[in-house]
Scaffold this motif. Structure first.
Motif, PDB file in Angstrom:
ATOM      1  N   ASN A 102       0.850  -1.181   0.000  1.00 18.94           N
ATOM      2  CA  ASN A 102       0.000   0.000   0.000  1.00 18.94           C
ATOM      3  C   ASN A 102       0.894   1.243   0.000  1.00 18.94           C
ATOM      4  N   ALA A 103       0.804   2.043  -1.056  1.00 23.12           N
ATOM      5  CA  ALA A 103       1.676   3.221  -1.204  1.00 23.12           C
ATOM      6  C   ALA A 103       1.514   4.202  -0.055  1.00 23.12           C
ATOM      7  N   LYS A 104       0.308   4.373   0.452  1.00 22.53           N
ATOM      8  CA  LYS A 104       0.093   5.310   1.565  1.00 22.53           C
ATOM      9  C   LYS A 104       0.797   4.831   2.829  1.00 22.53           C
ATOM     10  N   LYS A 105       0.808   3.532   3.032  1.00 22.34           N
ATOM     11  CA  LYS A 105       1.489   2.989   4.217  1.00 22.34           C
ATOM     12  C   LYS A 105       3.006   3.100   4.064  1.00 22.34           C
ATOM     13  N   VAL A 106       3.510   2.858   2.869  1.00 25.71           N
ATOM     14  CA  VAL A 106       4.946   3.019   2.634  1.00 25.71           C
ATOM     15  C   VAL A 106       5.339   4.479   2.848  1.00 25.71           C
ATOM     16  N   GLN A 107       4.554   5.405   2.295  1.00 30.42           N
ATOM     17  CA  GLN A 107       4.823   6.841   2.474  1.00 30.42           C
ATOM     18  C   GLN A 107       4.832   7.202   3.951  1.00 30.42           C
ATOM     19  N   ARG A 108       3.876   6.682   4.699  1.00 33.46           N
ATOM     20  CA  ARG A 108       3.772   6.979   6.132  1.00 33.46           C
ATOM     21  C   ARG A 108       5.004   6.467   6.876  1.00 33.46           C
ATOM     22  N   ALA A 109       5.436   5.253   6.563  1.00 32.03           N
ATOM     23  CA  ALA A 109       6.606   4.685   7.230  1.00 32.03           C
ATOM     24  C   ALA A 109       7.864   5.497   6.927  1.00 32.03           C
ATOM     25  N   VAL A 110       8.050   5.870   5.672  1.00 33.42           N
ATOM     26  CA  VAL A 110       9.217   6.664   5.269  1.00 33.42           C
ATOM     27  C   VAL A 110       9.183   8.031   5.954  1.00 33.42           C
ATOM     28  N   ASP A 111       8.014   8.676   5.953  1.00 32.77           N
ATOM     29  CA  ASP A 111       7.882   9.996   6.579  1.00 32.77           C
ATOM     30  C   ASP A 111       8.129   9.933   8.087  1.00 32.77           C
TER      31      ASP A 111
END
Length: 139
Positions: A102-111
Motif C-alpha cells: 500500500n503506497a500510503k502505508k509506505v509513504q507513512r513509514a518513510v515519513d
C-alpha cells in the motif's frame, strides 16, 4: 553506548569496536596515507543513516501488515567545499520490494522515520538539507 576506535598501527586504518562487540574497519584513501581497507568515516555516517532509517521502515511496514520482501536504501550526498566538509545535502531513496504494498502505508513509514524516529536523520538535518522519496517494486 560506548565505542572504542583504535589505530591499527598501519597507515590510516582504524578499527571501531562497539559496546556490543561488533567491529568495523575504517580507512583513508591511498592519496592521504590510507590503504583503502575499509569505508571512510563519512561513508560510515551515511551507512548509519541507511541502517537507522531502514530498520524504522521495515519495522513499521511489518506492523502495518505489509508483505515486504526487501528494502534497499540509496543515499546521495553533497558536502561543503570548505573544512569541515560537513554534509550539506542528503537524499534518501527507498526501494521497497514486496507483494501488494500500500503506497500510503509506505509513504507513512518513510515519513515517520525521517521526521520522528531515525536519530541519525534528526542529527544530520541540523547541518544538511534532508530529502527522501520511495518507489515500490512489485515482487
Amino acid at each position: 553506548m560506548t565505542t572504542v576506535v583504535k589505530w591499527t598501527g598501519s597507515g590510516m586504518a582504524f578499527d571501531a569496536i562497539a559496546s556490543t562487540g561488533h567491529q568495523v574497519r575504517m580507512d583513508a584513501a591511498p592519496d592521504v596515507g590510507g590503504a583503502n581497507t575499509g569505508p571512510r568515516p563519512m561513508e560510515m555516517v551515511l551507512m548509519g543513516l541507511g541502517g537507522c532509517t531502514g530498520i524504522d521502515v521495515v519495522m513499521m511496514l511489518q506492523k502495518m501488515d505489509q508483505n515486504v520482501h526487501d528494502v534497499q536504501i540509496e543515499i546521495q550526498s553533497e558536502r561543503a567545499d570548505e573544512i569541515p566538509k560537513v554534509f550539506t545535502k542528503i537524499h534518501v531513496h527507498f526501494k521497497v520490494i514486496g507483494t501488494a504494498l500500500n503506497a500510503k502505508k509506505v509513504q507513512r513509514a518513510v515519513d515517520l522515520s525521517a521526521e520522528k524516529y531515525c536519530s541519525v536523520s534528526k542529527m544530520l538535518e541540523k547541518s544538511a538539507q534532508m530529502s527522501h522519496d520511495f518507489e515500490i517494486i512489485e515482487a
